[in-house]
Design a protein around this motif. Structure first.
Motif, PDB file in Angstrom:
ATOM      1  N   LEU A   1     -61.680  -0.087 -15.092  1.00 25.99           N
ATOM      2  CA  LEU A   1     -60.927  -1.342 -15.031  1.00 25.99           C
ATOM      3  C   LEU A   1     -61.362  -2.127 -13.817  1.00 25.99           C
ATOM      4  N   VAL A   2     -61.448  -3.409 -13.969  1.00 25.60           N
ATOM      5  CA  VAL A   2     -61.311  -4.365 -12.913  1.00 25.60           C
ATOM      6  C   VAL A   2     -60.193  -5.392 -13.028  1.00 25.60           C
ATOM      7  N   ALA A   3     -59.246  -5.398 -12.348  1.00 25.27           N
ATOM      8  CA  ALA A   3     -57.963  -6.439 -12.550  1.00 25.27           C
ATOM      9  C   ALA A   3     -58.072  -7.570 -11.454  1.00 25.27           C
ATOM     10  N   LEU A   4     -58.003  -8.828 -12.134  1.00 29.29           N
ATOM     11  CA  LEU A   4     -57.751  -9.965 -11.492  1.00 29.29           C
ATOM     12  C   LEU A   4     -56.301 -10.551 -11.574  1.00 29.29           C
ATOM     13  N   ARG A   5     -56.202 -11.425 -10.503  1.00 33.36           N
ATOM     14  CA  ARG A   5     -54.873 -11.805 -10.300  1.00 33.36           C
ATOM     15  C   ARG A   5     -54.582 -12.914 -11.385  1.00 33.36           C
ATOM     16  N   GLU A   6     -53.364 -13.389 -11.507  1.00 34.83           N
ATOM     17  CA  GLU A   6     -53.271 -14.337 -12.721  1.00 34.83           C
ATOM     18  C   GLU A   6     -53.928 -15.735 -12.958  1.00 34.83           C
ATOM     19  N   LEU A   7     -54.589 -16.247 -11.822  1.00 34.59           N
ATOM     20  CA  LEU A   7     -55.427 -17.230 -11.899  1.00 34.59           C
ATOM     21  C   LEU A   7     -56.712 -16.948 -12.172  1.00 34.59           C
ATOM     22  N   GLY A   8     -57.013 -15.793 -12.180  1.00 32.07           N
ATOM     23  CA  GLY A   8     -58.631 -15.162 -12.615  1.00 32.07           C
ATOM     24  C   GLY A   8     -59.162 -15.431 -14.123  1.00 32.07           C
ATOM     25  N   ASP A   9     -60.615 -15.457 -14.258  1.00 33.61           N
ATOM     26  CA  ASP A   9     -61.113 -15.788 -15.859  1.00 33.61           C
ATOM     27  C   ASP A   9     -61.718 -14.417 -16.084  1.00 33.61           C
ATOM     28  N   ALA A  10     -61.537 -13.735 -17.029  1.00 30.45           N
ATOM     29  CA  ALA A  10     -61.851 -12.591 -17.225  1.00 30.45           C
ATOM     30  C   ALA A  10     -63.162 -12.743 -17.724  1.00 30.45           C
ATOM     31  N   PHE A  11     -63.507 -13.456 -18.596  1.00 32.97           N
ATOM     32  CA  PHE A  11     -64.604 -13.589 -19.345  1.00 32.97           C
ATOM     33  C   PHE A  11     -65.872 -14.246 -18.153  1.00 32.97           C
ATOM     34  N   ALA A  12     -65.432 -15.030 -17.462  1.00 30.62           N
ATOM     35  CA  ALA A  12     -66.349 -15.731 -16.378  1.00 30.62           C
ATOM     36  C   ALA A  12     -66.633 -14.508 -15.511  1.00 30.62           C
ATOM     37  N   HIS A  13     -65.877 -13.880 -14.831  1.00 33.31           N
ATOM     38  CA  HIS A  13     -65.968 -12.860 -13.885  1.00 33.31           C
ATOM     39  C   HIS A  13     -66.755 -11.616 -14.407  1.00 33.31           C
ATOM     40  N   ALA A  14     -66.432 -11.234 -15.721  1.00 32.12           N
ATOM     41  CA  ALA A  14     -67.390 -10.082 -16.289  1.00 32.12           C
ATOM     42  C   ALA A  14     -68.687 -10.459 -16.471  1.00 32.12           C
ATOM     43  N   ARG A  15     -68.951 -11.782 -16.518  1.00 37.85           N
ATOM     44  CA  ARG A  15     -70.511 -12.409 -16.854  1.00 37.85           C
ATOM     45  C   ARG A  15     -70.800 -12.182 -15.408  1.00 37.85           C
ATOM     46  N   GLU A  16     -70.230 -12.594 -14.314  1.00 40.41           N
ATOM     47  CA  GLU A  16     -70.790 -12.561 -12.979  1.00 40.41           C
ATOM     48  C   GLU A  16     -71.168 -11.096 -12.465  1.00 40.41           C
ATOM     49  N   ILE A  17     -70.539 -10.188 -12.980  1.00 36.26           N
ATOM     50  CA  ILE A  17     -70.853  -8.853 -12.475  1.00 36.26           C
ATOM     51  C   ILE A  17     -71.513  -7.846 -13.360  1.00 36.26           C
ATOM     52  N   ALA A  18     -71.586  -8.470 -14.595  1.00 33.93           N
ATOM     53  CA  ALA A  18     -72.218  -7.599 -15.928  1.00 33.93           C
ATOM     54  C   ALA A  18     -73.595  -7.097 -15.375  1.00 33.93           C
ATOM     55  N   ALA A  19     -74.400  -7.828 -14.620  1.00 35.62           N
ATOM     56  CA  ALA A  19     -75.813  -7.198 -14.084  1.00 35.62           C
ATOM     57  C   ALA A  19     -75.633  -5.905 -13.444  1.00 35.62           C
ATOM     58  N   GLU A  20     -74.589  -5.708 -12.642  1.00 39.88           N
ATOM     59  CA  GLU A  20     -74.503  -4.609 -11.733  1.00 39.88           C
ATOM     60  C   GLU A  20     -73.636  -3.568 -12.104  1.00 39.88           C
ATOM     61  N   ALA A  21     -72.448  -4.108 -12.958  1.00 39.86           N
ATOM     62  CA  ALA A  21     -71.422  -3.392 -13.491  1.00 39.86           C
ATOM     63  C   ALA A  21     -72.066  -2.430 -14.569  1.00 39.86           C
ATOM     64  N   GLU A  22     -71.254  -1.336 -14.872  1.00 41.59           N
ATOM     65  CA  GLU A  22     -71.591  -0.366 -15.866  1.00 41.59           C
ATOM     66  C   GLU A  22     -71.356  -0.720 -17.214  1.00 41.59           C
ATOM     67  N   ALA A  23     -71.811  -0.350 -18.296  1.00 39.82           N
ATOM     68  CA  ALA A  23     -71.292  -0.680 -19.627  1.00 39.82           C
ATOM     69  C   ALA A  23     -69.725   0.116 -19.708  1.00 39.82           C
ATOM     70  N   GLY A  24     -69.029  -0.619 -20.333  1.00 40.15           N
ATOM     71  CA  GLY A  24     -67.429  -0.296 -20.387  1.00 40.15           C
ATOM     72  C   GLY A  24     -66.547  -0.751 -19.141  1.00 40.15           C
ATOM     73  N   THR A  25     -67.180  -1.508 -18.354  1.00 42.25           N
ATOM     74  CA  THR A  25     -66.435  -2.231 -17.330  1.00 42.25           C
ATOM     75  C   THR A  25     -65.555  -3.100 -17.975  1.00 42.25           C
ATOM     76  N   LEU A  26     -64.282  -3.110 -17.832  1.00 37.06           N
ATOM     77  CA  LEU A  26     -63.134  -3.921 -18.479  1.00 37.06           C
ATOM     78  C   LEU A  26     -62.580  -4.912 -17.451  1.00 37.06           C
ATOM     79  N   VAL A  27     -62.881  -6.122 -17.680  1.00 35.77           N
ATOM     80  CA  VAL A  27     -61.915  -7.148 -16.628  1.00 35.77           C
ATOM     81  C   VAL A  27     -60.752  -7.528 -17.267  1.00 35.77           C
ATOM     82  N   TRP A  28     -59.553  -7.497 -16.436  1.00 31.93           N
ATOM     83  CA  TRP A  28     -58.299  -7.708 -16.997  1.00 31.93           C
ATOM     84  C   TRP A  28     -57.592  -8.689 -16.176  1.00 31.93           C
ATOM     85  N   VAL A  29     -57.245  -9.964 -16.895  1.00 28.88           N
ATOM     86  CA  VAL A  29     -56.163 -10.957 -15.903  1.00 28.88           C
ATOM     87  C   VAL A  29     -54.757 -10.554 -16.299  1.00 28.88           C
ATOM     88  N   ARG A  30     -54.014  -9.898 -15.403  1.00 28.37           N
ATOM     89  CA  ARG A  30     -52.476  -9.625 -15.403  1.00 28.37           C
ATOM     90  C   ARG A  30     -51.779 -10.746 -15.359  1.00 28.37           C
TER      91      ARG A  30
END
Length: 251
Positions: A20-49
């Motif tokens: 789990l990667v959690a972002l503040r309210e103004l975060g963009d889950a889709f954009a952030h996941a694409r930014e970190i995808a090259a280094e992140a492992e499969a199954g990394t879930l970015v969540w905007v609370r």
């Protein structure tokens, strides 16, 4: 800003294999996941609370060329549909608009997107895919009343506030099941599940999903080439998404 789950009042209960990667309210889950995808492992879930939207994105690691790997989108859509259906009030229907919009009792609830590396060709195996979701959780205060009346939100349709996080948790489990089903029974099983939630435009039409993810539609008596709807082109349009509001359109 990224927030560690331990720093938050509430987190998500995800099955093993997810990070789990959690972002503040103004975060963009889709954009952030694409930014970190090259280094992140499969199954990394970015969540905007946030309270008004259910917004998250998950990193996938395909093992086939992009042309056919995009079909993972349908596994994600099936998992999302099953997760919503598991928490919705009884006798309510979850359906899809081709290929990426989610409707609840015919009202537009939200949709999904798929991202991949910009430099990846159709014949290359992409280093990653990102499946992103946004659902309208609550009526949005800044939207005019007349416009808001044409939209659908989870809370206005009888879901409980606790269901918004539970839908994400349920999605992660259904996604694992969908990929297991694909591995055991082939992609046709995934296609059938998806097409069951895609309303037919004409009685008697026959539908299928091609190896590149395109929708093929033909009539029983027809002898011509099936009508083809491009998955790649439709994903590029994301017709359900309002980029200015950064959320689902109304209507």
């Amino acid at each position: 800003m990224i927030v560690r789950p331990t720093d938050m009042e509430q987190t998500l209960d995800l099955p093993p294999g997810y990070t789990l990667v959690a972002l503040r309210e103004l975060g963009d889950a889709f954009a952030h996941a694409r930014e970190i995808a090259a280094e992140a492992e499969a199954g990394t879930l970015v969540w905007v609370r946030r309270y008004d939207l259910v917004e998250f994105a998950v990193v996938l690691e395909p093992d086939e060329p992009l042309r056919s790997a995009r079909r993972a989108f349908f596994a994600g859509m099936n998992a999302l549909g099953d997760a919503i259906a598991a928490h919705c009030p009884p006798e309510r229907e979850v359906t899809f608009d081709w290929p990426d919009a989610i409707r609840f009792d015919a009202g537009l609830l939200g949709g999904a997107r798929l991202g991949w590396p910009a430099e990846c060709t159709e014949d290359d195996i992409p280093a990653w895919l990102v499946f992103g979701v946004i659902l309208r959780a609550a009526d949005m205060a800044h939207v005019p009343e007349v416009q808001a009346a044409s939209g659908v939100s989870l809370l206005s349709e009888g879901f409980e506030m606790v269901d918004t996080d539970a839908i994400i948790e349920s999605f992660t489990r259904h996604l694992m099941t969908a990929f297991d089903r694909w591995k055991e029974r082939g992609f046709e099983a995934i296609a059938r599940d998806y097409l069951e939630r895609l309303p037919k435009r004409k009685a008697g039409e026959r539908r299928g999903i091609d190896v590149n993810g395109d929708l093929l539609v033909s009539m029983p008596a027809g002898s011509g080439t099936p009508e083809r709807s491009s998955l790649k082109d439709a994903l590029g349009r994301a017709a359900w998404y309002d980029p200015q509001a950064r959320g689902p359109k109304f209507g």
